[in-house]
Scaffold this motif. Structure first.
Motif: not given
Length: 171
Positions: A68-71, A85-87, A121-125
């Protein structure tokens, strides 16, 4: 000047009138909400929120992000960085993302447009543009879908290096 003061006072007095009952057929943002009132505690029924006594739909799609978070860590000045992000839809019906909005114009989300079947699954770039930014950043992306709850939030963060020194900005 005297008329301006009277006009401002009249506007303030009418704007603060909380005892006025809602008019039938009210227009505007709250037109879909209905007011159920008990004299002491008025309650607004929001159709977008599941109430305490209403059970969630057991067949609704469920968006489960792997993270849920990326640094990004250190980000070069005047650069663009991306993370995908993948979901997975862990629910029982197809998941459809309606919209994704970022907390800042420097952050741009793009996502899977087709319905995501249960188990698929799907993606959110998410792309971040560091132009004009410096120091620690934290940006949210609100993903609105046909899930319960209707909005899921993901986060990106990082540290945009100082353009002059190409080092971290001391706080």
């Amino acid at each position: 000047m005297k008329y301006q003061i009277l006009l401002v006072a009249a506007l303030l007095l009418t704007a603060c009138n909380r005892d006025k009952a809602p008019e039938a057929g009210a227009e505007g943002l709250n037109a879909a909400a209905t007011v159920v009132s008990d004299a002491a505690n008025p309650v607004v029924d929001n159709p977008n929120v599941v109430s305490e006594n209403e059970l969630p739909n057991p067949n609704a799609p469920v968006m489960k992000f792997a993270e849920a978070e990326f640094d990004f860590g250190d980000i070069k000045p005047d650069s663009k960085v991306r993370h995908t992000f993948t979901f997975v839809n862990t629910g029982k019906s197809p998941l459809l993302i309606e919209d994704a909005t970022a907390s800042c114009g420097c952050t741009t989300p793009s996502w899977t447009k087709e319905p995501v079947a249960p188990g698929a699954s799907g993606k959110m770039e998410v792309q971040f543009d560091s132009r004009g930014k410096q120091g620690i950043i934290s940006k949210q992306v609100a993903v609105r879908a046909n899930t319960q709850p209707g909005i899921t939030t993901i986060l990106i963060k990082g540290n945009v290096l100082d353009a002059a020194t190409k080092t971290t900005n001391p706080l």
